[in-house]
Design a protein around this motif. Structure first.
Motif, PDB file in Angstrom:
ATOM      1  N   ILE A   8     -24.222  31.160 168.963  1.00  0.00           N
ATOM      2  CA  ILE A   8     -23.824  32.320 168.167  1.00  0.00           C
ATOM      3  C   ILE A   8     -23.970  32.003 166.691  1.00  0.00           C
ATOM      4  CG2 ILE A   8     -21.853  33.744 167.482  1.00  0.00           C
ATOM      5  CD1 ILE A   8     -20.955  33.688 170.374  1.00  0.00           C
ATOM      6  N   LYS A   9     -23.541  30.811 166.312  1.00  0.00           N
ATOM      7  CA  LYS A   9     -23.641  30.403 164.907  1.00  0.00           C
ATOM      8  C   LYS A   9     -25.111  30.391 164.471  1.00  0.00           C
ATOM      9  CE  LYS A   9     -22.345  26.629 161.806  1.00  0.00           C
ATOM     10  NZ  LYS A   9     -21.718  25.315 161.717  1.00  0.00           N
ATOM     11  N   LYS A  10     -25.994  29.874 165.326  1.00  0.00           N
ATOM     12  CA  LYS A  10     -27.417  29.824 164.992  1.00  0.00           C
ATOM     13  C   LYS A  10     -27.985  31.226 164.832  1.00  0.00           C
ATOM     14  CE  LYS A  10     -28.432  25.387 167.167  1.00  0.00           C
ATOM     15  NZ  LYS A  10     -29.142  24.703 168.257  1.00  0.00           N
ATOM     16  N   GLY A  15     -30.055  35.348 161.244  1.00  0.00           N
ATOM     17  CA  GLY A  15     -30.052  36.707 160.699  1.00  0.00           C
ATOM     18  C   GLY A  15     -29.857  36.719 159.200  1.00  0.00           C
ATOM     19  N   ILE A  16     -28.918  35.919 158.729  1.00  0.00           N
ATOM     20  CA  ILE A  16     -28.672  35.847 157.291  1.00  0.00           C
ATOM     21  C   ILE A  16     -29.881  35.241 156.577  1.00  0.00           C
ATOM     22  CG2 ILE A  16     -27.239  34.755 155.508  1.00  0.00           C
ATOM     23  CD1 ILE A  16     -24.879  35.066 157.486  1.00  0.00           C
ATOM     24  N   GLY A  17     -30.482  34.235 157.187  1.00  0.00           N
ATOM     25  CA  GLY A  17     -31.685  33.627 156.607  1.00  0.00           C
ATOM     26  C   GLY A  17     -32.832  34.621 156.506  1.00  0.00           C
ATOM     27  N   THR A  22     -36.259  38.022 153.207  1.00  0.00           N
ATOM     28  CA  THR A  22     -36.743  39.368 152.920  1.00  0.00           C
ATOM     29  C   THR A  22     -36.424  39.760 151.481  1.00  0.00           C
ATOM     30  OG1 THR A  22     -36.437  39.997 155.226  1.00  0.00           O
ATOM     31  CG2 THR A  22     -36.599  41.785 153.630  1.00  0.00           C
ATOM     32  N   ALA A  23     -35.211  39.449 151.042  1.00  0.00           N
ATOM     33  CA  ALA A  23     -34.822  39.765 149.662  1.00  0.00           C
ATOM     34  C   ALA A  23     -35.700  39.016 148.670  1.00  0.00           C
ATOM     35  CB  ALA A  23     -33.358  39.416 149.439  1.00  0.00           C
ATOM     36  N   THR A  63     -23.553  40.737 160.459  1.00  0.00           N
ATOM     37  CA  THR A  63     -22.367  39.913 160.692  1.00  0.00           C
ATOM     38  C   THR A  63     -21.401  40.613 161.636  1.00  0.00           C
ATOM     39  OG1 THR A  63     -22.606  38.946 158.492  1.00  0.00           O
ATOM     40  CG2 THR A  63     -20.488  38.679 159.568  1.00  0.00           C
ATOM     41  N   GLU A  64     -21.187  41.911 161.393  1.00  0.00           N
ATOM     42  CA  GLU A  64     -20.291  42.666 162.279  1.00  0.00           C
ATOM     43  C   GLU A  64     -20.830  42.710 163.691  1.00  0.00           C
ATOM     44  OE1 GLU A  64     -19.963  46.436 160.333  1.00  0.00           O
ATOM     45  OE2 GLU A  64     -18.480  45.716 158.885  1.00  0.00           O
TER      46      GLU A  64
END
Length: 107
Positions: A8-10, A15-17, A22-23, A63-64
């Motif tokens: 789950i952490k990965k 996703g955040i990475g 993208t940003a 995250t949610e």
């Protein structure tokens, strides 16, 4: 259970990475467009702010969603129990009994 939480952490970190990459790419593209004169600096700033807002929203939603996906299936529990020692199972039973007693007390 550690393997499950590590996965789950990965997924959350991936996703955040992805959002961060993208940003970064969006900013690079935006800077290139501004240099070529396709956008004015002011339009670029507005677009950049919109991108930041969208990225924050996406990170929050991701995250949610990942938090909601933390539910444990019956097969996960069965797998975990099959790997536990008798002492660990006894400790788990004790914790469950304590939890049930707390819930009975609250009712």
């Amino acid at each position: 259970m550690d393997k499950f939480s590590d996965n789950i952490k990965k997924v959350i970190l991936a996703g955040i990475g992805a959002v961060a990459v993208t940003a970064e790419k969006s900013k690079d593209l935006l800077d290139e467009m501004v240099e070529k004169g396709e956008l004015t600096v002011e339009q670029g700033k507005v677009l950049n702010e919109e991108l930041k807002h969208n990225i924050k929203k996406t990170v929050k939603e991701t995250t949610e969603k990942k938090e909601a996906d933390k539910s444990v299936s019956d097969s996960d529990i069965a797998d975990l129990l099959s790997r536990m020692t008798p002492e660990q199972i006894a400790a788990l039973k004790e914790q469950l009994s304590d939890k049930e007693a707390e819930e009975d007390k609250d009712e």
